[in-house]
Design an enzyme around this catalytic site. Structure first.
Site, PDB file in Angstrom:
ATOM      1  N   ASP A   1      -9.167  24.025   3.837  1.00  0.00           N
ATOM      2  CA  ASP A   1      -9.463  25.305   4.496  1.00  0.00           C
ATOM      3  C   ASP A   1      -8.962  25.254   5.947  1.00  0.00           C
ATOM      4  O   ASP A   1      -9.095  24.219   6.619  1.00  0.00           O
ATOM      5  CB  ASP A   1     -10.999  25.497   4.455  1.00  0.00           C
ATOM      6  CG  ASP A   1     -11.441  26.884   4.859  1.00  0.00           C
ATOM      7  OD1 ASP A   1     -10.660  27.833   4.666  1.00  0.00           O
ATOM      8  OD2 ASP A   1     -12.581  27.022   5.359  1.00  0.00           O
TER       9      ASP A   1
ATOM     10  N   HIS B   1     -16.694  34.903  10.889  1.00  0.00           N
ATOM     11  CA  HIS B   1     -17.210  33.568  10.597  1.00  0.00           C
ATOM     12  C   HIS B   1     -18.520  33.327  11.343  1.00  0.00           C
ATOM     13  O   HIS B   1     -18.748  33.895  12.400  1.00  0.00           O
ATOM     14  CB  HIS B   1     -16.199  32.498  11.060  1.00  0.00           C
ATOM     15  CG  HIS B   1     -14.963  32.427  10.228  1.00  0.00           C
ATOM     16  ND1 HIS B   1     -13.705  32.584  10.744  1.00  0.00           N
ATOM     17  CD2 HIS B   1     -14.783  32.201   8.905  1.00  0.00           C
ATOM     18  CE1 HIS B   1     -12.801  32.444   9.784  1.00  0.00           C
ATOM     19  NE2 HIS B   1     -13.433  32.222   8.646  1.00  0.00           N
TER      20      HIS B   1
ATOM     21  N   GLY C   1     -15.621  34.320   5.651  1.00  0.00           N
ATOM     22  CA  GLY C   1     -16.852  34.848   6.252  1.00  0.00           C
ATOM     23  C   GLY C   1     -17.749  35.468   5.202  1.00  0.00           C
ATOM     24  O   GLY C   1     -18.350  36.521   5.412  1.00  0.00           O
TER      25      GLY C   1
ATOM     26  N   THR D   1     -21.497  29.016   6.351  1.00  0.00           N
ATOM     27  CA  THR D   1     -22.659  29.221   7.231  1.00  0.00           C
ATOM     28  C   THR D   1     -23.985  29.206   6.474  1.00  0.00           C
ATOM     29  O   THR D   1     -24.966  28.610   6.944  1.00  0.00           O
ATOM     30  CB  THR D   1     -22.504  30.570   7.969  1.00  0.00           C
ATOM     31  OG1 THR D   1     -21.307  30.504   8.744  1.00  0.00           O
ATOM     32  CG2 THR D   1     -23.680  30.859   8.872  1.00  0.00           C
TER      33      THR D   1
HETATM   34  P1  13P Z   1     -19.067  31.876   6.606  1.00  0.00           P
HETATM   35  O1  13P Z   1     -19.105  31.503   8.063  1.00  0.00           O
HETATM   36  O2  13P Z   1     -19.459  33.276   6.364  1.00  0.00           O
HETATM   37  O3  13P Z   1     -19.814  30.950   5.759  1.00  0.00           O
HETATM   38  O4  13P Z   1     -17.520  31.780   6.170  1.00  0.00           O
HETATM   39  C1  13P Z   1     -16.937  30.545   5.892  1.00  0.00           C
HETATM   40  C2  13P Z   1     -15.477  30.627   5.796  1.00  0.00           C
HETATM   41  O5  13P Z   1     -14.887  31.677   5.782  1.00  0.00           O
HETATM   42  C3  13P Z   1     -14.761  29.346   5.675  1.00  0.00           C
HETATM   43  O6  13P Z   1     -13.385  29.504   5.724  1.00  0.00           O
END
Ligand code: 13P
Length: 312
Positions: free
Chosen positions: A81, A179, A211, A257
């Site tokens: 990622d 994010h 996100g 998150t």
């Molecule tokens: P979150 O912060 O909403 O969990 O998103 C994670 C993300 O997009 C990792 O690439």
């Protein structure tokens, strides 16, 4: 069973989405694979450069490979990622990843195309697929902070040109998510008109929602009741928004998150309620269990339950 990321995303297009979850340590790897096994769902295991630096790339990927041996029925792909060229070269060279993300979204359109196309050439030679990003999400991702003023939505017209010119296999788009734990403080939500237009310009092409965390207010409240100090106004992507986005082409929903918030809740409550405890594995086991249950809710939300059978 490891399968290519492209196989997963092309198969689920328009019908369900695959949870793509960032893992940082062993409890998360086990919790994720247990959930995938229990609900017979395909999953994408993601590692960020930050996670690779924290544990060491070999240690982190070896944990995933140990999980692969422990849970041989689990259908999964392994994705890098938010990489840049240095991480991507390492991930492709290792022969252990099924896909990489090149995040050149902070560059100009032309430079993003150039960098992405170069990564696509390198990755495709090894049978690895590439996720690219167009548009900029606000928020905090590991050690990167993007202010709301610097973020912008993906242009549908540019998305079509971008995919044609780069040859990327999937596209992360900015349609209103951000994010981190402080999303949607302004309450704007997902921009379905933009998502719809992108989907129409790129029919059948896998789109990715970064996100994707829900940032449950109940979890934040429990964290704060156990001594935390997190803002309570923010909300994440609502379940209804995720359900609506899937038929429009969202095939991969990134989640990090929510798991960090869960870790914080489990550990804060553990130490508040059991002050005599000092055994890391006791708290670790609780986190693994909570992690598995929570991923189960995401699998259900994305419609991925039972879909591992499509890949056997
Ligand atoms: P979150 O912060 O909403 O969990 O998103 C994670 C993300 O997009 C990792 O690439």
């Amino acid at each position: 069973m490891k399968v290519t990321t492209a196989t997963l995303l092309n198969q689920c297009y328009g019908r369900y989405a695959v949870p793509a979850v960032n893992v940082f340590f062993m409890e998360e790897v086990i919790g994720l694979f247990r959930a995938a096994q229990h609900w017979a769902a395909p999953i994408i295991v993601q590692t960020t450069p930050f996670a690779r630096d924290y544990a060491g790339a070999d240690m982190l990927v070896s944990m995933v490979e140990a999980a692969e041996r422990t849970f041989p029925d689990v259908v999964f792909a392994l994705h890098l990622d938010h990489g840049v060229e240095s991480h991507i070269t390492g991930a492709i060279g290792s022969g252990r990843y099924t896909s990489v993300m090149i995040d050149a979204s902070h560059d100009s359109f032309e430079r993003n195309v150039k960098r992405t196309a170069a990564v696509v050439r390198m990755a495709h030679e090894k049978g690895i697929s590439v996720e690219a990003e167009l548009g900029i999400l606000a928020g905090v991702e590991d050690d990167l902070l993007v202010s709301a003023e610097k973020s912008f939505y993906t242009s549908p017209a540019q998305a079509l040109d971008f995919v044609r010119e780069t040859g990327c296999d999937s596209l992360a788009i900015a349609v209103g998510t951000s994010h981190g734990a402080y999303k949607f403080s302004g309450g704007q939500g997902l921009q379905f008109d933009i998502l719809e237009e992108i989907g129409e310009k790129l029919p059948g092409f896998p789109l990715v929602l970064h996100g994707g965390s829900n940032v449950q207010s109940g979890v934040i409240k429990r964290i704060n009741a156990a001594g935390g100090k997190l803002g309570e106004a923010a909300r994440g992507v609502q379940d209804e928004e995720i359900r609506r986005a899937i038929p429009l082409g969202i095939t991969k929903v990134n989640i990090a998150t929510d798991m960090r918030l869960l870790w914080t809740m489990v550990n804060r409550e553990f130490f508040r309620d059991r002050p005599e405890e000092f055994t890391p594995t006791t708290a670790g086991a609780l986190y693994m269990e909570a992690y598995t249950d929570y991923i189960g809710t995401k699998i259900a939300l994305l419609g991925a339950e039972g879909k591992a059978a499509e890949f056997s």
